[in-house]
Structure formats: structure tokens, C-alpha cells
Design a protein around this motif. Sequence first.
Motif, PDB file in Angstrom:
ATOM      1  N   GLU A   5       0.837  -1.208   0.000  1.00  0.00           N
ATOM      2  CA  GLU A   5       0.000   0.000   0.000  1.00  0.00           C
ATOM      3  C   GLU A   5       0.870   1.254   0.000  1.00  0.00           C
ATOM      4  O   GLU A   5       0.598   2.211  -0.725  1.00  0.00           O
ATOM      5  CB  GLU A   5      -0.920  -0.018   1.216  1.00  0.00           C
ATOM      6  CG  GLU A   5      -1.914   1.122   1.231  1.00  0.00           C
ATOM      7  CD  GLU A   5      -2.860   1.029   2.409  1.00  0.00           C
ATOM      8  OE1 GLU A   5      -3.170   2.102   2.975  1.00  0.00           O
ATOM      9  OE2 GLU A   5      -3.279  -0.092   2.757  1.00  0.00           O
ATOM     10  N   ARG A   8       2.371   1.753  -3.394  1.00  0.00           N
ATOM     11  CA  ARG A   8       1.368   2.272  -4.339  1.00  0.00           C
ATOM     12  C   ARG A   8       1.152   3.766  -4.136  1.00  0.00           C
ATOM     13  O   ARG A   8       1.026   4.530  -5.093  1.00  0.00           O
ATOM     14  CB  ARG A   8       0.055   1.499  -4.160  1.00  0.00           C
ATOM     15  CG  ARG A   8      -0.962   1.792  -5.189  1.00  0.00           C
ATOM     16  CD  ARG A   8      -0.512   1.230  -6.529  1.00  0.00           C
ATOM     17  NE  ARG A   8      -1.370   1.774  -7.564  1.00  0.00           N
ATOM     18  CZ  ARG A   8      -1.019   1.951  -8.808  1.00  0.00           C
ATOM     19  NH1 ARG A   8       0.175   1.585  -9.212  1.00  0.00           N
ATOM     20  NH2 ARG A   8      -1.840   2.450  -9.677  1.00  0.00           N
ATOM     21  N   LYS A   9       1.145   4.215  -2.871  1.00  0.00           N
ATOM     22  CA  LYS A   9       0.999   5.647  -2.578  1.00  0.00           C
ATOM     23  C   LYS A   9       2.197   6.420  -3.119  1.00  0.00           C
ATOM     24  O   LYS A   9       2.053   7.498  -3.703  1.00  0.00           O
ATOM     25  CB  LYS A   9       0.867   5.876  -1.074  1.00  0.00           C
ATOM     26  CG  LYS A   9      -0.474   5.522  -0.503  1.00  0.00           C
ATOM     27  CD  LYS A   9      -0.507   5.793   0.994  1.00  0.00           C
ATOM     28  CE  LYS A   9      -1.826   5.363   1.601  1.00  0.00           C
ATOM     29  NZ  LYS A   9      -1.844   5.575   3.062  1.00  0.00           N
TER      30      LYS A   9
END
Length: 99
Positions: A5, A8-9
Amino acid sequence: MPDREEARKQYSKTRAEFEKLETQDKTAFVVEATFATLGQAVEDTGRQFADILERVANMNFGREHDPDAPNPAAPPSAKKKTAKKRTTTRRKKKDEDDA
């Protein structure tokens, strides 16, 4: 999966910053990133190939490592066959036609 996550950010943030660049800067960034990636791929491939060669060089092949040991694949006294000499009539015939 916090790592995925977070990655991805970071990707989204980088992509947004890339969009703010001028065309010339985008082009330079893409070219630099491409060559850096290719260089890393070549380096990684070279390292893997060197590892493979090292493993092959260290293989025992069913015999103890003795540099003076004879090669079991080679016959102890291999005789070379001599090729029979072929005589050709082509040259003689050409010489006769020229005469």
C-alpha cells in the motif's frame, strides 16, 4: 500488506509529480530512467551468469578434483585416422582441353 500500500501511494505521488514536469524534463527523466534500468538489468544478468559459471566450474562430475587426473571421456590412446588421398581427373582433363 502495508508495504504494498505504501509503495502504491509513493508511485501515485511520483506519477503526479511527473505530470507537473515540462515535456523536455519528462523526456530527460524517461531517458535517464530507461538507461538506469537497462544498466541495472545488465548488471543483474551478469551477476547471475557469473554465479552459474562458478557453480559449473565447481561441479565434481562424479570424480574427485585432481587436475592431473586423466579425462575419462578421452580414450587412452586414440589413433587418428588418416584421410585417403583422392585423385581427381578434372584437372587432367582441363589441362588436356587447354593443350
